[in-house]
Design an enzyme around this catalytic site. Structure first.
Site, PDB file in Angstrom:
ATOM      1  N   LEU A  61      54.336 -72.749 -76.006  1.00  0.00           N
ATOM      2  CA  LEU A  61      53.157 -72.711 -76.881  1.00  0.00           C
ATOM      3  C   LEU A  61      52.711 -71.307 -77.264  1.00  0.00           C
ATOM      4  CD1 LEU A  61      51.100 -75.573 -75.191  1.00  0.00           C
ATOM      5  CD2 LEU A  61      52.833 -75.742 -76.983  1.00  0.00           C
ATOM      6  N   CYS A  62      53.562 -70.324 -77.046  1.00  0.00           N
ATOM      7  CA  CYS A  62      53.258 -68.943 -77.433  1.00  0.00           C
ATOM      8  C   CYS A  62      53.667 -68.747 -78.898  1.00  0.00           C
ATOM      9  CB  CYS A  62      54.058 -67.992 -76.547  1.00  0.00           C
ATOM     10  SG  CYS A  62      53.183 -66.559 -76.003  1.00  0.00           S
ATOM     11  N   HIS A  63      52.841 -68.051 -79.667  1.00  0.00           N
ATOM     12  CA  HIS A  63      53.164 -67.778 -81.065  1.00  0.00           C
ATOM     13  C   HIS A  63      54.251 -66.712 -81.166  1.00  0.00           C
ATOM     14  CE1 HIS A  63      49.145 -69.584 -81.484  1.00  0.00           C
ATOM     15  NE2 HIS A  63      49.570 -69.957 -82.669  1.00  0.00           N
ATOM     16  N   MET A 101      50.640 -61.567 -73.837  1.00  0.00           N
ATOM     17  CA  MET A 101      51.801 -62.220 -73.237  1.00  0.00           C
ATOM     18  C   MET A 101      53.069 -61.381 -73.427  1.00  0.00           C
ATOM     19  SD  MET A 101      50.546 -64.659 -71.640  1.00  0.00           S
ATOM     20  CE  MET A 101      52.104 -65.213 -70.998  1.00  0.00           C
ATOM     21  N   GLU A 102      53.184 -60.716 -74.555  1.00  0.00           N
ATOM     22  CA  GLU A 102      54.351 -59.869 -74.800  1.00  0.00           C
ATOM     23  C   GLU A 102      54.370 -58.679 -73.843  1.00  0.00           C
ATOM     24  OE1 GLU A 102      54.057 -62.623 -78.059  1.00  0.00           O
ATOM     25  OE2 GLU A 102      52.533 -61.406 -77.062  1.00  0.00           O
ATOM     26  N   ASP A 116      66.903 -56.627 -59.525  1.00  0.00           N
ATOM     27  CA  ASP A 116      68.316 -56.992 -59.596  1.00  0.00           C
ATOM     28  C   ASP A 116      69.215 -55.792 -59.345  1.00  0.00           C
ATOM     29  OD1 ASP A 116      70.585 -58.783 -60.269  1.00  0.00           O
ATOM     30  OD2 ASP A 116      70.775 -57.411 -61.975  1.00  0.00           O
TER      31      ASP A 116
END
Length: 148
Positions: A61-63, A101-102, A116
């Site tokens: 649901l992220c644009h 969010m980005e 890692d």
């Protein structure tokens, strides 16, 4: 998805941080470029930038946003007994919704990449936190984390 169709396009910026804790020896190897997989910070930076560009595919649901800039910086701190890599991601856009969010995704994936690349040196490496430091733009205006 939230409908942002009626919102104005504004300049938006978000900054997030991730911290990766490790031993002093592992941090020194990162700093010196002596990890088994080679340079750790370059690939972590690129991974974070790539992740920011794909946030809309990773987070439901992220644009999808037209990012104008994404930057990931890394600082290695080596103490007497322990060390850490601090990754700071900054994302910018001119859009109808924010880029928090980005920035958070960029910092998170950069931290996962550090993990890692050093796990062969140390099994106890820890991604200690991922936090939004600040955001600006849009209806809610500017916000900054109080780190007091």
């Amino acid at each position: 998805m939230v409908d942002v169709g009626d919102k104005a396009h504004t300049d938006r910026r978000a900054v997030a941080r991730a911290t990766v804790r490790m031993s002093a020896a592992t941090a020194a190897a990162v700093r010196d470029g002596d990890a088994p997989k080679g340079d750790v910070l370059g690939p972590a930076r690129i991974a974070g930038i790539q992740a920011a560009k794909r946030t809309w595919e990773l987070i439901p649901l992220c644009h999808q946003l037209p990012l104008s800039s994404v930057d990931v910086t890394a600082e290695v701190e080596v103490g007497e007994r322990d060390g850490r890599v601090v990754l700071v991601a900054t994302a910018r856009t001119r859009a109808q919704t924010g880029v928090e969010m980005e920035a958070l995704t960029a910092a998170s994936v950069a931290a996962l990449t550090v993990y890692d690349m050093v796990k062969a040196l140390e099994k106890g490496v820890e991604i200690a936190d991922v936090v939004l430091l600040e955001k600006s733009g849009g209806r809610s205006g500017a916000w900054r984390r109080d780190e007091a």
